[in-house]
Write an enzyme that holds these catalytic residues in place. Structure first.
Site, PDB file in Angstrom:
ATOM      1  N   LYS A  30       8.976 -50.061  17.288  1.00 26.28           N
ATOM      2  CA  LYS A  30       9.854 -50.317  18.445  1.00 26.28           C
ATOM      3  C   LYS A  30       9.689 -51.774  18.873  1.00 26.28           C
ATOM      4  CE  LYS A  30      11.017 -48.333  23.007  1.00 26.28           C
ATOM      5  NZ  LYS A  30      10.636 -47.364  24.061  1.00 26.28           N
ATOM      6  N   SER A  63      14.541 -44.554  25.962  1.00 24.99           N
ATOM      7  CA  SER A  63      14.757 -45.900  25.492  1.00 24.99           C
ATOM      8  C   SER A  63      14.452 -46.094  24.006  1.00 24.99           C
ATOM      9  CB  SER A  63      13.877 -46.861  26.297  1.00 24.99           C
ATOM     10  OG  SER A  63      12.519 -46.646  26.013  1.00 24.99           O
ATOM     11  N   SER A  96      10.946 -41.558  27.324  1.00 22.87           N
ATOM     12  CA  SER A  96      11.566 -42.426  26.313  1.00 22.87           C
ATOM     13  C   SER A  96      11.213 -42.102  24.871  1.00 22.87           C
ATOM     14  CB  SER A  96      11.222 -43.889  26.587  1.00 22.87           C
ATOM     15  OG  SER A  96      12.048 -44.397  27.601  1.00 22.87           O
TER      16      SER A  96
END
Lengths: 491, 491
Positions: B78, B159, B183
């Site tokens: 990420k 997210s 998330s």
């Protein structure tokens, strides 16, 4: 000289005013590394050479508390007889500035490390009755900011982050001071204690100690007035000047029917005045909240024990001990004010010097010599053991006080041991009655007129005969023997 | 060898060990798949050379008999994990082009376990969002489509949307995510994969671009519960650089996997049955309860009375911390700088106006508001107190049960651009947020498809440090749900 115990009052147009003073002292903690990063804290390095990723607030960087900084602050609290909080917490103080990379300062608002304590000051070192206790409100630990440099580029400012993240103790007094002299005594005593503890070098020129000065005025005995805070004042003299200036300014405003605005002010040392930095309306909203990157600080008994047992003898205790040894209160006070002096003097005592004589000698002779030569006691040209030897020669009658001065001068200019100098130069004191009598007889014969005047009652001439004899003996005659022989001969 | 991209981490690892294929073959297959899936916008940076270099190292290690836990397995990272020399932007313009000189602890742990990196994964800006639409790189398109014959682009959730889409599309066998308020779990549910947020403190936050420090926690997302266990073992561990990191050994979660839940009680919180949740989701929840009963567990109804306050509490605490954490993006030291007008203040305003997107600005403003003088007690302090009550709810509940089962999200994936109201968007995390506030381990596993052919997830919450209990219950569901659906390749 004014009586130190008389209350300090400022005469205004409409009567007398009292000044109320509180100080917030920022003291840089002595530690190799910064408060939350491993970066070095050395003063004077090239800009931005002592900056870690944490100090520069790079994305994803996290603070880790430096145990040594906490230890120093706890030891300082203990030295100020303060409450040590076993549970404390760091808060973020949020504001934007280019010298503050994180956009917040990690500080302690809600739960400081150290609570209430006391500093005992003497307003007049010769007068034990001038003692005053000044309250400490709290001590907390926080990060210092970096430094902006405005003179490097025509249109831009540069940032040096070397100091950024260095640990500070903010030592907050109660509003207990009532005169510039008290504020000065408080600062000097605080600095002395910090230096004894070794938690701050107290160097105000390098910015290791700075004070925010809170001043208000009131009619004696009335309620506290509105205060102003003058930031970042960096010498005892300036702090006192700020208080005097600010008190007079406030009195003028009040006497003209105005009101004091609670505000932050700046001291301008060139103009010798304070001016507004920002008013309460413009005051930052710091949005303090507990720093979620840090756990609460919990101190265990073993840590506290170590802090306590590593504290040195502090100035007050040392002064009392010196006084018990027969040293005058004034000398004891002078000898303990600076930790280096106190250490040097303790070594002198350990080397066998007699305390009272040693104290007099250090305060008069050694300090005089250091002053003349522009030296400090750390690099004194004479060691405590050398000095002890010199004082020993006086104490056992080998040399007189006068000769001792002479020997000391030789030690200063040429080095060498006191005994060696006395020996090599034949400065040993003599109690040889025959030799002394011979000189006395010669002097009395040469001054028959004075002998007659003496006998007729002019007693003060006795000193003249002693002086002449000592001079003839090149100072080496035992003064007591000279006195006795003269008295016998003059009848 | 394109079927390599259909394999789980465990299959890749074991096949590589057995010599069925080389690490280079694995890396090449995934590199090709990544390059062929740009329509998804899942990666912000592709690092095929990195994946190949790690693969070659793994192939050599196999020769030398020095295999590491993740040798031969490439993963996606990420975009908020700092990776040395590779863009790390947290999905924000303000960090565009930022290449950190340091590696986050979690990604470094994966590397030292032998994993290679396929690239950096798209995400909501600073992890603030539930649909990946706040990314400065544009939204990630979910590989899933509704079965209505339409071609609407769907969100993969957020997210960690790029992370979820990458695993679902077979362009990474496993990825890192972070979870502040759902998330990891919500996007896992939206894309039919598994993801676990461990206990707060299991994974170091060092080097992860911060959103809300007291909530942020890294975790893996992968195709199976076993894969999550394998990856989490590599990612977790004490880190002295993160004060909130847990100083505990990392359990052997993979070896401890067992779907035999006899003797375990599964809590079913009545407060999670809320109005407006589609029937299909509650029906899946009921099936989940039956699957766990089938695995030997005993379902018990529990109460978490403060659940309804969790979302408002979260939307005070997370923005408050974010408003402070994001202050460092000021244009002074790295990232975007817009000169603006009016000196330093002007530069701050211009930089932050240009660098942050609307959602980030909204949360900075909310956070600034709830911390400001006069509102701090009413908002932030009260939220902290409610947070404590929510933690207590869970403590009470875990006296009656060993693991809690709920739906992961109140809906299946929605279309890009469909949710315009921020509050409607925030509601997506209604089931995920309480476990975040309590710092508890929680995971989402796929349970089935809804009538539109979109995945739905089941959510397991465990006791503090009981990742094993969560993984085991997840495994029991995985075995019984038989979820094998994959999105048809349209990209």
């Amino acid at each position: 000289m004014a009586d130190a115990n008389a209350p300090y009052r400022i005469k205004g147009e409409t009567g007398e005013w009292e000044v109320v003073i509180g100080l917030e002292v920022h003291a840089q903690v002595v530690s190799d590394a910064k408060l939350f990063s491993g970066a070095s804290t050395k003063f004077g390095a090239e800009p931005n050479t002592q900056v870690s990723l944490v100090d520069a607030a790079m994305p994803g960087m996290l603070p880790v508390p430096n145990r040594e900084c906490i230890r120093q602050a706890v030891r300082t609290g203990m030295a100020l007889e303060a409450q040590i909080n076993r549970w404390s917490r760091f808060d973020r103080k949020n504001y934007f500035y280019a010298d503050l990379p994180q956009g917040y300062q990690i500080s302690q608002l809600y739960h400081p490390l150290v609570g209430e304590g006391t500093i005992h000051v003497l307003l007049d070192e010769k007068d034990e009755d001038s003692a005053k206790a000044i309250g400490i409100e709290r001590i907390h630990v926080e990060q210092d900011a970096g430094k902006l440099m405005h003179d490097q580029h025509p249109t831009m400012s540069y940032v040096d982050l070397n100091r950024c993240g260095v640990a500070l103790m903010e030592i907050v007094s109660k509003p207990d001071m009532r005169s510039p002299a008290e504020a000065g005594a408080y600062l000097r005593k605080l600095r002395s204690i910090l230096r004894y503890v070794g938690s701050c070098d107290g160097n105000m020129e390098e910015g290791s100690m700075r004070a925010d000065v809170n001043v208000s005025v009131r009619r004696p005995g009335e309620q506290f007035g509105t205060r102003t805070e003058t930031k970042n004042v960096n010498s005892v003299r300036f702090v006192q000047a700020v208080i005097e200036h600010e008190a007079r300014r406030q009195i003028e405003v009040l006497e003209e029917g105005g009101q004091i605005v609670q505000e932050t002010r700046l001291w301008d040392p060139d103009k010798g005045e304070t001016r507004t930095l920002r008013s309460k309306e413009d005051a930052h909203d710091y949005r303090y909240f507990p720093d979620p990157d840090l756990l609460p600080l919990e101190l265990d008994e073993a840590f506290l024990d170590e802090c306590r047992s590593s504290l040195p003898e502090l100035p007050d205790a040392k002064r009392q001990r010196f006084e018990r040894l027969g040293i005058t209160p004034y000398n004891a006070s002078v000898l303990t004010a600076e930790v280096e002096t106190a250490r040097w003097f303790d070594q002198l005592l350990e080397a066998g010097a007699e305390p009272k004589q040693a104290a007099n000698w250090v305060v008069a002779e050694l300090f005089g010599a250091l002053n003349r030569r522009g030296e400090t006691i750390d690099n004194a040209p004479v060691s405590p053991s050398q000095a002890a030897e010199l004082l020993g020669l006086v104490a056992d009658g080998t040399i007189s006080g006068t000769i001792a001065k002479q020997v000391f001068e030789v030690m200063l200019s040429e080095g060498g041991s006191a005994a060696g100098i006395v020996e090599a130069r034949g400065l040993k004191q003599t109690s040889d009655i025959g030799a002394i009598d011979t000189e006395i007889d010669r002097i009395l014969a040469a001054n028959i007129d004075k002998v007659e005047q003496y006998k007729a009652g002019k007693q003060q001439l006795f000193g003249f005969f002693v002086g002449q004899t000592m001079k003839a003996m090149q100072g080496k005659a035992n003064p007591q023997v000279v006195n006795e022989r003269l008295k016998a001969k003059l009848g | 060898m394109s079927d390599l991209t259909a394999k789980t981490i465990a299959e890749l690892r074991d096949g590589f060990r057995a010599g069925d294929f080389s690490a280079r073959e694995i890396a090449s297959a995934f590199n090709d798949a990544v390059a062929g899936a740009r329509a998804l916008n899942a990666y912000t940076v592709e690092t095929p050379e990195d994946a190949l270099a790690s693969a070659d190292a793994a192939d050599q290690a196999r020769q030398a008999g020095e295999l590491k836990p993740l040798s031969g397995v490439p993963v996606g990272i990420k975009d908020l994990f700092a990776t040395v020399g590779v863009d790390t932007t947290s999905g924000s313009n303000i960090l565009k082009g930022f290449k950190p000189p340091y590696e986050s602890t979690v990604s470094a742990n994966l590397r030292s376990a032998g994993a290679g990196m396929l690239g950096k994964l798209n995400m909501d800006e600073f992890a603030m969002g539930s649909s990946n639409e706040t990314s400065a790189y544009g939204p990630v398109i979910s590989p899933w489509k509704r079965n209505d014959g339409g071609n609407a682009a769907l969100t993969p959730g957020g997210s960690s949307g790029g992370s979820a889409a990458a695993v679902a599309a077979g362009i990474a066998p496993g990825v890192t995510g972070t979870d502040t308020g759902g998330s990891i779990r919500q996007p896992a549910a939206f894309t039919g994969i598994s993801g676990i947020k461990p206990t707060y403190g299991r994974c170091s936050r060092w080097g992860i671009v911060a959103f809300a420090s007291s909530l942020d926690q890294a975790g893996p997302m992968a195709r199976s519960v076993r894969d999550c266990a394998i990856m989490l073992e590599a990612m977790a561990g004490f880190d002295p650089k993160d004060s909130t990191s847990l100083d505990l050994p990392v359990p052997q979660w993979e070896a401890g996997l067992s779907s035999d839940l006899r003797g375990k009680r599964v809590g079913v919180p009545r407060e999670y049955r809320i109005d407006g949740v589609p029937h299909e989701i509650n029906a899946l929840w009921d099936r989940g309860i039956e699957w766990l009963r089938d695995a030997g567990a005993e379902p018990v109804e529990i109460s978490l009375p403060h659940t309804k306050y969790a979302l408002p509490t979260y939307y005070i605490i997370a923005p408050a911390e974010a408003s402070s954490n994001l202050a460092r993006y000021d244009g002074v030291r790295y990232g975007l700088r817009e000169q603006g007008e009016g000196g330093l203040e002007g530069m701050y305003a211009a930089t932050r106006a240009a660098g942050f997107g609307a959602e980030v600005k909204r949360r900075i403003m909310i956070g600034t508001y709830v911390l400001s003088a006069g509102f701090y007690d009413a908002y932030f302090n009260k939220a902290q107190r409610v947070r404590a009550l929510i933690k207590q709810d869970f403590r009470n509940a875990f006296e009656q049960c060993d693991v809690i089962l709920t739906p992961t999200a109140p809906s299946a994936a929605f279309g890009l651009g469909e949710k315009k109201d921020p509050l409607a968007m925030y509601l997506n995390d209604v089931f995920a947020v309480p476990a975040s506030l309590a710092g508890l381990p929680a995971m989402s596993v796929p349970g089935g498809l809804d009538s539109q052919g979109l995945p739905l997830g089941l959510h397991l919450i465990g006791r503090e440090l009981d990742e094993q209990g969560v993984l085991n219950a997840g495994l029991a569901i995985e075995e019984r749900a038989g979820f094998t659906a994959r999105p048809g390749k349209w990209w």
